[in-house]
Scaffold this active site. Structure first.
Site, mmCIF file in Angstrom:
data_model
loop_
_atom_site.group_PDB
_atom_site.id
_atom_site.type_symbol
_atom_site.label_atom_id
_atom_site.label_comp_id
_atom_site.label_asym_id
_atom_site.label_seq_id
_atom_site.Cartn_x
_atom_site.Cartn_y
_atom_site.Cartn_z
ATOM 1 N N GLY A 1 0.789 -1.225 0.000
ATOM 2 C CA GLY A 1 0.000 0.000 0.000
ATOM 3 C C GLY A 1 0.817 1.267 0.000
ATOM 4 O O GLY A 1 0.419 2.264 0.601
ATOM 5 N N ASP B 1 -3.157 -2.340 -18.991
ATOM 6 C CA ASP B 1 -2.262 -1.179 -19.058
ATOM 7 C C ASP B 1 -2.558 -0.307 -20.273
ATOM 8 O O ASP B 1 -1.646 0.189 -20.956
ATOM 9 C CB ASP B 1 -0.791 -1.610 -19.051
ATOM 10 N N HIS C 1 0.897 2.636 -13.553
ATOM 11 C CA HIS C 1 1.816 1.637 -14.107
ATOM 12 C C HIS C 1 3.224 2.224 -14.124
ATOM 13 O O HIS C 1 3.390 3.410 -14.466
ATOM 14 C CB HIS C 1 1.384 1.257 -15.525
ATOM 15 N N GLU D 1 9.157 6.740 -6.300
ATOM 16 C CA GLU D 1 9.096 8.126 -5.838
ATOM 17 C C GLU D 1 8.276 8.981 -6.807
ATOM 18 O O GLU D 1 7.497 9.846 -6.385
ATOM 19 C CB GLU D 1 10.508 8.695 -5.705
#
Length: 218
Positions: free
Chosen positions: A15, A148, A112, A175
């Site tokens: 998560g 996707d 994705h 990130e």
């Protein structure tokens, strides 16, 4: 202030993006509220994080259903019981059936770890390194039945270094995901995303198409 849109996040694991979405939606000006977290795995770490944040959770194990349709029906029923209007997939490791995707058309987001349409599918970072590309990144898109695929809402670019491993590249892309997903959810929840054909238009006065974030720091 307009009523915030009740949003559910579907997860299967730790998560990481869920935590970022919860934090972003905690701002008073946010257009979305994380109202429900659903996992297909009882041991998903993200479930405990959601509970700690006071968010309603449901575990719907896919193995408890004889068919994919039965599993998807259970998710859909739970979403409607909780008056959910937007759904975010965040590390949800199940392919949803076409009828579910169509039922939630243009209200279902996925993230994705590549600059779609490049490198769809699994083992993304390994394939990026093998291809020798100089940039990769992440994409938040509206979901379609094809894996996707779907209109792109936001992307963030990440440079690929010559000494990168799958682990180091994945960490930098993650990130970027944490920057990108909250922006995309805010755009959708605030009603600033329109779909024309199979492309998005962002009604912010500046961006005629999907939002592209600047390349992440090395």
């Amino acid at each position: 202030m307009a009523e915030r849109r009740r949003t559910a996040v579907l997860i299967s694991g730790r998560g990481s993006n869920l935590r970022t979405l919860i934090e972003a939606c905690g701002r008073p000006a946010a257009s979305a509220e994380i109202a429900l977290v659903i996992s297909n795995r009882a041991d998903a770490a993200g479930i405990e994080h959601a509970r700690a944040a006071g968010i309603a959770t449901e575990v719907i194990p896919h193995g408890a259903f004889a068919t994919q349709v039965g599993f998807d029906n259970a998710i859909d029923r739970t979403l409607h019981e909780q008056a959910i209007s937007v759904v975010c997939l965040a590390g949800f490791m199940r392919v949803l059936s076409p009828w579910f995707v169509e039922r939630w058309r243009d209200r279902l987001l996925n993230i994705h770890p590549s600059l779609l349409p490049a490198f769809r599918g699994l083992d993304t970072h390994r394939r990026v390194l093998a291809a020798g590309v100089r940039f990769t990144g992440c994409t938040v898109h509206l979901v379609r039945a094809e894996v996707d695929a779907g209109p792109i809402v936001a992307q963030a670019a990440v440079p690929v270094h010559q000494d990168d491993t799958e682990h180091s590249l994945a960490a930098r892309v993650l990130e970027a995901e944490h920057r990108c997903y909250p922006i995309a959810l805010e755009l959708l929840a605030s009603g600033r995303v329109r779909v024309i054909g199979e492309r998005t238009v962002i009604d912010d006065g500046t961006a005629p198409d999907a939002v592209m974030l600047n390349p992440a720091s090395p």
